[in-house]
Design a protein around this motif. Structure first.
Motif, PDB file in Angstrom:
ATOM      1  N   GLN A 117     -13.200  65.913  34.633  1.00 29.31           N
ATOM      2  CA  GLN A 117     -13.604  66.549  33.045  1.00 29.31           C
ATOM      3  C   GLN A 117     -14.731  65.533  32.974  1.00 29.31           C
ATOM      4  OE1 GLN A 117     -10.749  62.570  31.405  1.00 29.31           O
ATOM      5  NE2 GLN A 117     -11.326  63.777  29.598  1.00 29.31           N
ATOM      6  N   SER A 120     -17.689  67.957  32.645  1.00 34.18           N
ATOM      7  CA  SER A 120     -17.384  69.419  31.225  1.00 34.18           C
ATOM      8  C   SER A 120     -17.434  70.249  32.228  1.00 34.18           C
ATOM      9  CB  SER A 120     -18.658  68.642  30.529  1.00 34.18           C
ATOM     10  OG  SER A 120     -18.343  67.865  30.034  1.00 34.18           O
ATOM     11  N   TYR A 238     -26.698  69.085  32.047  1.00 30.22           N
ATOM     12  CA  TYR A 238     -27.071  67.488  31.588  1.00 30.22           C
ATOM     13  C   TYR A 238     -27.831  66.754  33.026  1.00 30.22           C
ATOM     14  CZ  TYR A 238     -22.396  68.364  28.127  1.00 30.22           C
ATOM     15  OH  TYR A 238     -21.657  69.322  27.178  1.00 30.22           O
TER      16      TYR A 238
END
Length: 267
Positions: A117, A120, A238
């Protein structure tokens, strides 16, 4: 009182149904052997709760009828105590509510679920060693020793299960490389099968580490150097900056945490 109790039970069933709908959606989204076991457990719980909710309904309808029979003025009276009846119904309703409340307790996700999670669903991760995986924070320290941080091991191994992980660092000599690889091997990082020695990369400059990341094109890069984080912000989806103090300004795709394990809630 019977109508009121039926309304309460209906509301409990409705509330429980909404909860089950949410849980079944989550379970079928990530269906595995543990999810199947959870579904079976929920099915048993449904039957148990339904029987528990139904059990007080019959006595509640009969009890008011007994109270309407007026005994003669002479002789002992056999009136049922209304307070006792109310207490019994309240106790049964409370038991049903407690059963449902237990199901509404938040289910703690596994570390693997948290990793997926938080990343992502990213499939490739690059990460520097100094200050993140290793206790040491400078290349000079690596010339003396290399020590894997024990608190980061569990998270690191979970990342290797879901992601293609590359570790990298700037070193000053070949001996430093050997010390790092030996420390990683002693910590058991290579035994899980998710990380091999060929995915531990070494360079002699900070620019070299930046080049590694650009070439690998990861979904995530983890680093302690704010300059490298800034340079890569335009190219990497990210980034996670490991810093004891949260940076005042950063791009929207840059997150920060005091440590890798804290980012995944392991501290």
């Amino acid at each position: 009182m019977a109508d009121h109790s039926k309304d309460d039970i209906f509301q409990l069933i409705k509330k429980f149904g909404a909860f089950l709908t949410l849980k079944f959606n989550n379970l079928f989204h990530n269906l595995d052997s543990r999810s199947i076991g959870a579904i079976a457990g929920l099915a048993v719980a449904i039957l148990f709760t339904w029987r528990l909710l139904r059990s007080p309904s019959e006595p509640q309808r009969r009890q008011p009828k007994r109270e309407t029979t007026a005994p003669s003025s002479s002789g002992p009276t056999n009136h049922s105590n209304p307070n006792q009846i109310s207490s019994g119904v309240s106790s049964q309703d409370s038991g049903a509510q407690n059963v449902i409340d237990e199901f509404f307790q938040p289910v703690k996700p596994t570390l693997g679920q948290i990793v997926k999670q938080r990343l992502s669903e990213g499939r490739k991760v690059t990460c520097r060693l100094l200050g993140v995986i290793l206790e040491e924070s400078t290349p000079e320290e690596l010339q003396k020793q290399a020590t894997v941080r024990s608190s980061v091991l569990e998270v690191l191994l979970e990342i290797t299960k879901y992601c293609d992980l590359y570790l990298m660092e700037r070193v000053l000599d070949d001996e430093s490389e050997k010390k790092v690889l030996a420390a990683l091997e002693d910590a058991g990082i290579f035994t899980s099968g998710g990380l091999i020695k060929d995915k531990v990369l070494f360079c002699s400059t900070e620019t070299g580490r930046t080049s590694f990341v650009r070439q690998l094109e990861p979904d995530w890069h983890i680093d302690t150097n704010p300059e490298i984080i800034h340079q890569l912000s335009r190219f990497i989806r990210y980034q996670l900056q490991i810093a004891s103090v949260k940076p005042e300004r950063s791009a929207g795709n840059i997150l920060s945490s005091p440590s890798l394990e804290e980012f995944f809630g392991c501290v």
